[in-house]
Design an enzyme around this catalytic site. Structure first.
Site, PDB file in Angstrom:
ATOM      1  N   GLN A 112       0.846  -1.196   0.000  1.00 27.28           N
ATOM      2  CA  GLN A 112       0.000   0.000   0.000  1.00 27.28           C
ATOM      3  C   GLN A 112       0.880   1.245   0.000  1.00 27.28           C
ATOM      4  OE1 GLN A 112      -3.384  -0.523   3.060  1.00 27.28           O
ATOM      5  NE2 GLN A 112      -1.898  -2.081   3.601  1.00 27.28           N
ATOM      6  N   ASP A 171       6.198   4.806  -1.115  1.00 30.03           N
ATOM      7  CA  ASP A 171       7.523   5.374  -0.838  1.00 30.03           C
ATOM      8  C   ASP A 171       8.662   4.790  -1.672  1.00 30.03           C
ATOM      9  OD1 ASP A 171       8.075   2.871   0.434  1.00 30.03           O
ATOM     10  OD2 ASP A 171       7.539   3.672   2.407  1.00 30.03           O
ATOM     11  N   HIS A 221      -1.377   1.591  -4.320  1.00 30.97           N
ATOM     12  CA  HIS A 221      -1.722   3.010  -4.177  1.00 30.97           C
ATOM     13  C   HIS A 221      -0.794   3.932  -4.961  1.00 30.97           C
ATOM     14  CE1 HIS A 221      -3.907   1.931  -0.156  1.00 30.97           C
ATOM     15  NE2 HIS A 221      -4.606   1.599  -1.222  1.00 30.97           N
ATOM     16  N   CYS A 256       2.275  19.120 -18.059  1.00 25.27           N
ATOM     17  CA  CYS A 256       2.670  17.941 -18.843  1.00 25.27           C
ATOM     18  C   CYS A 256       3.566  18.366 -20.002  1.00 25.27           C
ATOM     19  CB  CYS A 256       1.405  17.255 -19.352  1.00 25.27           C
ATOM     20  SG  CYS A 256       1.728  15.888 -20.456  1.00 25.27           S
ATOM     21  N   CYS A 275       1.335  17.535 -23.405  1.00 22.71           N
ATOM     22  CA  CYS A 275       0.123  18.251 -23.830  1.00 22.71           C
ATOM     23  C   CYS A 275      -0.095  19.559 -23.081  1.00 22.71           C
ATOM     24  CB  CYS A 275      -1.103  17.349 -23.700  1.00 22.71           C
ATOM     25  SG  CYS A 275      -1.705  17.169 -22.005  1.00 22.71           S
ATOM     26  N   SER A 305      -2.500  -1.141   9.348  1.00 12.85           N
ATOM     27  CA  SER A 305      -3.621  -1.078  10.291  1.00 12.85           C
ATOM     28  C   SER A 305      -4.835  -1.799   9.715  1.00 12.85           C
ATOM     29  CB  SER A 305      -3.959   0.375  10.629  1.00 12.85           C
ATOM     30  OG  SER A 305      -4.231   1.098   9.444  1.00 12.85           O
ATOM     31  N   GLU A 321       0.968  -3.645  17.147  1.00 10.48           N
ATOM     32  CA  GLU A 321      -0.380  -3.429  17.698  1.00 10.48           C
ATOM     33  C   GLU A 321      -1.367  -4.398  17.057  1.00 10.48           C
ATOM     34  OE1 GLU A 321      -1.643   0.627  17.281  1.00 10.48           O
ATOM     35  OE2 GLU A 321       0.206   1.413  18.141  1.00 10.48           O
ATOM     36  N   ALA A 370       8.543  -5.024  12.423  1.00 10.98           N
ATOM     37  CA  ALA A 370       8.858  -5.817  11.241  1.00 10.98           C
ATOM     38  C   ALA A 370      10.366  -5.959  11.054  1.00 10.98           C
ATOM     39  CB  ALA A 370       8.231  -5.167  10.010  1.00 10.98           C
TER      40      ALA A 370
HETATM   41  C1  BV8 Z   1     -11.698   2.849  -3.404  1.00 14.94           C
HETATM   42  C2  BV8 Z   1      -1.972   7.071  -0.950  1.00 14.94           C
HETATM   43  C3  BV8 Z   1     -13.394   2.411  -5.006  1.00 14.94           C
HETATM   44  C4  BV8 Z   1      -2.082   8.509  -0.673  1.00 14.94           C
HETATM   45  C5  BV8 Z   1      -3.652   5.983   0.442  1.00 14.94           C
HETATM   46  C6  BV8 Z   1     -15.681   0.648   3.307  1.00 14.94           C
HETATM   47  C7  BV8 Z   1     -15.371  -0.442   2.543  1.00 14.94           C
HETATM   48  C8  BV8 Z   1     -14.560  -0.298   1.438  1.00 14.94           C
HETATM   49  C9  BV8 Z   1     -14.038   0.932   1.094  1.00 14.94           C
HETATM   50  C10 BV8 Z   1     -14.352   2.003   1.867  1.00 14.94           C
HETATM   51  C11 BV8 Z   1     -15.183   1.874   2.933  1.00 14.94           C
HETATM   52  N1  BV8 Z   1     -15.326   3.095   3.472  1.00 14.94           N
HETATM   53  C12 BV8 Z   1     -14.600   3.967   2.771  1.00 14.94           C
HETATM   54  C13 BV8 Z   1     -14.005   3.330   1.790  1.00 14.94           C
HETATM   55  C14 BV8 Z   1     -13.139   3.907   0.814  1.00 14.94           C
HETATM   56  C15 BV8 Z   1     -11.722   4.136   1.215  1.00 14.94           C
HETATM   57  C16 BV8 Z   1     -11.376   3.500   2.550  1.00 14.94           C
HETATM   58  O1  BV8 Z   1     -10.938   2.379   2.647  1.00 14.94           O
HETATM   59  N2  BV8 Z   1     -11.509   4.236   3.622  1.00 14.94           N
HETATM   60  C17 BV8 Z   1     -11.245   3.720   4.967  1.00 14.94           C
HETATM   61  C18 BV8 Z   1     -10.281   4.644   5.697  1.00 14.94           C
HETATM   62  C19 BV8 Z   1     -12.542   3.508   5.647  1.00 14.94           C
HETATM   63  N3  BV8 Z   1     -10.925   3.563   0.174  1.00 14.94           N
HETATM   64  C20 BV8 Z   1     -10.694   4.203  -0.953  1.00 14.94           C
HETATM   65  O2  BV8 Z   1     -11.126   5.329  -1.159  1.00 14.94           O
HETATM   66  C21 BV8 Z   1      -9.912   3.452  -1.972  1.00 14.94           C
HETATM   67  N4  BV8 Z   1     -10.537   3.466  -3.223  1.00 14.94           N
HETATM   68  O3  BV8 Z   1     -12.313   2.317  -2.516  1.00 14.94           O
HETATM   69  O4  BV8 Z   1     -12.098   2.875  -4.708  1.00 14.94           O
HETATM   70  C22 BV8 Z   1     -14.309   3.538  -5.204  1.00 14.94           C
HETATM   71  C23 BV8 Z   1     -13.844   4.768  -5.580  1.00 14.94           C
HETATM   72  C24 BV8 Z   1     -14.747   5.797  -5.785  1.00 14.94           C
HETATM   73  C25 BV8 Z   1     -16.085   5.586  -5.580  1.00 14.94           C
HETATM   74  C26 BV8 Z   1     -16.513   4.340  -5.207  1.00 14.94           C
HETATM   75  C27 BV8 Z   1     -15.629   3.308  -5.029  1.00 14.94           C
HETATM   76  C28 BV8 Z   1      -8.566   4.126  -2.190  1.00 14.94           C
HETATM   77  C29 BV8 Z   1      -7.762   4.113  -0.919  1.00 14.94           C
HETATM   78  C30 BV8 Z   1      -6.370   4.646  -1.171  1.00 14.94           C
HETATM   79  C31 BV8 Z   1      -5.990   5.644  -0.152  1.00 14.94           C
HETATM   80  N5  BV8 Z   1      -4.624   6.046  -0.399  1.00 14.94           N
HETATM   81  N6  BV8 Z   1      -2.425   6.284   0.139  1.00 14.94           N
HETATM   82  C32 BV8 Z   1      -1.213   8.980   0.435  1.00 14.94           C
HETATM   83  O5  BV8 Z   1      -0.361   8.226   0.904  1.00 14.94           O
HETATM   84  O6  BV8 Z   1      -1.364  10.152   0.787  1.00 14.94           O
HETATM   85  S1  BV8 Z   1      -4.097   5.485   1.985  1.00 14.94           S
HETATM   86  C33 BV8 Z   1      -2.978   5.479   3.228  1.00 14.94           C
HETATM   87  O7  BV8 Z   1      -3.463   4.459   4.073  1.00 14.94           O
HETATM   88  C34 BV8 Z   1      -1.558   5.028   3.090  1.00 14.94           C
HETATM   89  O8  BV8 Z   1      -0.886   5.556   2.029  1.00 14.94           O
HETATM   90  C35 BV8 Z   1      -1.606   3.549   3.041  1.00 14.94           C
HETATM   91  O9  BV8 Z   1      -1.493   3.173   1.707  1.00 14.94           O
HETATM   92  C36 BV8 Z   1      -2.993   3.232   3.571  1.00 14.94           C
HETATM   93  C37 BV8 Z   1      -3.083   2.210   4.586  1.00 14.94           C
HETATM   94  O10 BV8 Z   1      -2.416   2.607   5.742  1.00 14.94           O
HETATM   95  P1  BV8 Z   1      -1.402   1.603   6.390  1.00 14.94           P
HETATM   96  O11 BV8 Z   1      -0.385   1.306   5.374  1.00 14.94           O
HETATM   97  O12 BV8 Z   1      -2.137   0.473   6.985  1.00 14.94           O
HETATM   98  O13 BV8 Z   1      -0.711   2.505   7.499  1.00 14.94           O
HETATM   99  P2  BV8 Z   1      -1.256   2.966   8.907  1.00 14.94           P
HETATM  100  O14 BV8 Z   1      -0.513   4.183   9.293  1.00 14.94           O
HETATM  101  O15 BV8 Z   1      -2.726   3.017   8.934  1.00 14.94           O
HETATM  102  O16 BV8 Z   1      -0.857   1.788   9.903  1.00 14.94           O
HETATM  103  C38 BV8 Z   1       0.496   1.557  10.208  1.00 14.94           C
HETATM  104  C39 BV8 Z   1       0.560   0.259  10.943  1.00 14.94           C
HETATM  105  O17 BV8 Z   1       1.909  -0.078  11.112  1.00 14.94           O
HETATM  106  C40 BV8 Z   1      -0.074   0.320  12.342  1.00 14.94           C
HETATM  107  O18 BV8 Z   1      -0.919  -0.802  12.503  1.00 14.94           O
HETATM  108  C41 BV8 Z   1       1.126   0.229  13.278  1.00 14.94           C
HETATM  109  O19 BV8 Z   1       0.835  -0.455  14.485  1.00 14.94           O
HETATM  110  C42 BV8 Z   1       2.100  -0.552  12.438  1.00 14.94           C
HETATM  111  N7  BV8 Z   1       3.515  -0.352  12.741  1.00 14.94           N
HETATM  112  C43 BV8 Z   1       4.129   0.731  13.258  1.00 14.94           C
HETATM  113  N8  BV8 Z   1       5.462   0.513  13.362  1.00 14.94           N
HETATM  114  C44 BV8 Z   1       5.670  -0.748  12.903  1.00 14.94           C
HETATM  115  C45 BV8 Z   1       4.435  -1.299  12.514  1.00 14.94           C
HETATM  116  N9  BV8 Z   1       4.334  -2.547  12.042  1.00 14.94           N
HETATM  117  C46 BV8 Z   1       5.460  -3.271  11.927  1.00 14.94           C
HETATM  118  N10 BV8 Z   1       6.693  -2.792  12.262  1.00 14.94           N
HETATM  119  C47 BV8 Z   1       6.833  -1.558  12.759  1.00 14.94           C
HETATM  120  N11 BV8 Z   1       8.055  -1.100  13.110  1.00 14.94           N
HETATM  121 ZN    ZN Z   2      -0.537  15.387 -20.936  1.00 15.68          ZN
END
Ligand code: BV8
Ligand code: ZN
Length: 247
Positions: A108, A111, A126, A155, A158, A197, A223, A239
């Protein structure tokens, strides 16, 4: 019960790790945490930039309302990433691609740190912070070669506005990316879910698909997450410490 490193993994996992052919790893922000990349959630923190929650600044709506602000946010994050290096978790995962005959890495993260650790094929659900794409034509631009510090770049082909080539909330994933990952999840024997998460969909459905199809699912995270209950095994910790112990 707290286990020492020797007892961290079950015998079952050791055996499966030694014998599996089809292995899938899904990573999230936590896999890059030990490289210094801030996570979005976890540790009680919610990412906010200039007072705007990241789920708002990283959204399709914000892109329409204020493209310059979206560029500023991604330029800021690219700037933070420039000096960062892969950590032992990225390196362990990259080794696994040669260990298993059918290995799939799905991330996901935007980076590029898996690739920096020499991962060859990465399904980037993503997108990538290191690419821009035109809002009008099919042009893509490599942001490692092209410096964009201010404003909205045009661009080369274009002249339309470019945007970061990342998937924002409310946007569809790149064509075929989820489908490829889901197909591999449906046939894998062993699935690792590392540093996510597991709340953002559809990415969080990948381990659900693997589990439903009979894979052994292992979570690596300090967590608990909504996925923990579904997993066969939960390895509690970071990790970068845990994955190299596996192999
Ligand atoms: C879509 C890029 C269809 C940008 C990101 C219900 C069901 C299904 C979908 C939805 C729903 N409700 C809402 C939705 C839609 C939404 C969604 O899921 N929302 C959630 C929040 C409810 N999803 C979308 O919009 C997706 N598209 O569904 O398309 C559609 C479209 C239009 C109309 C209709 C349908 C697109 C989602 C893409 C979002 N883009 N990234 C950017 O980076 O700015 S999201 C962002 O969160 C991140 O980039 C990452 O990719 C993503 C997930 O986060 P995690 O990677 O899990 O990171 P997080 O910080 O949350 O957790 C870190 C974890 O690491 C923690 O658990 C922590 O404990 C742990 N950790 C910490 N240290 C360590 C560790 N683990 C191991 N070792 C360590 N040392
Ligand atoms: Zn273009």
């Amino acid at each position: 019960m707290q286990a020492g490193p020797k007892q961290l993994f079950s015998e079952e996992l050791r055996g499966r790790f030694g014998e599996a052919n089809r292995v899938l790893v899904l990573t999230g922000a936590g896999v890059s945490a030990e490289s210094g990349v801030p996570t979005f959630r976890g540790g009680g923190n919610a990412a906010v930039w200039k007072g705007i929650p990241f789920e708002v600044i990283s959204s399709a709506g914000m892109l329409e309302r204020d493209l310059p602000a979206v560029w500023e946010w991604f330029n800021y994050r690219r700037g933070l990433l420039e000096a960062l290096k892969p950590n032992p978790a990225h390196e362990a995962i990259a080794r696994w691609q040669d260990r298993f005959s059918d290995f799939t890495l799905v991330t996901q993260n935007i980076d590029g740190l898996h690739q920096a650790a020499a991962a060859r094929e990465v399904i980037e659900l993503h997108g990538s912070i290191w690419r821009a794409r035109c809002v009008h034509c099919a042009a893509h631009h490599n942001l490692r070669e092209l410096r964009i510090d201010n404003g909205v770049p045009a661009c080369f082909d274009c002249g339309s506005s470019m945007r970061p080539d990342v998937v924002l909330f409310g946007e569809m994933l790149p064509a075929g990316a989820f489908e490829r990952a889901a197909a591999k999840a449906a046939v894998c024997e062993l699935c690792f879910v590392v540093g996510t998460s597991a709340v953002v969909y559809p990415a969080a459905a990948i381990p659900e698909i693997a589990r439903a199809a009979g894979a052994y699912v292992v979570e690596v995270n300090p967590e608990r997450t909504p996925l923990s209950e579904l997993c066969n095994e939960v390895l509690t910790g970071s990790a970068g410490e845990i994955l190299p112990l596996l192999g």
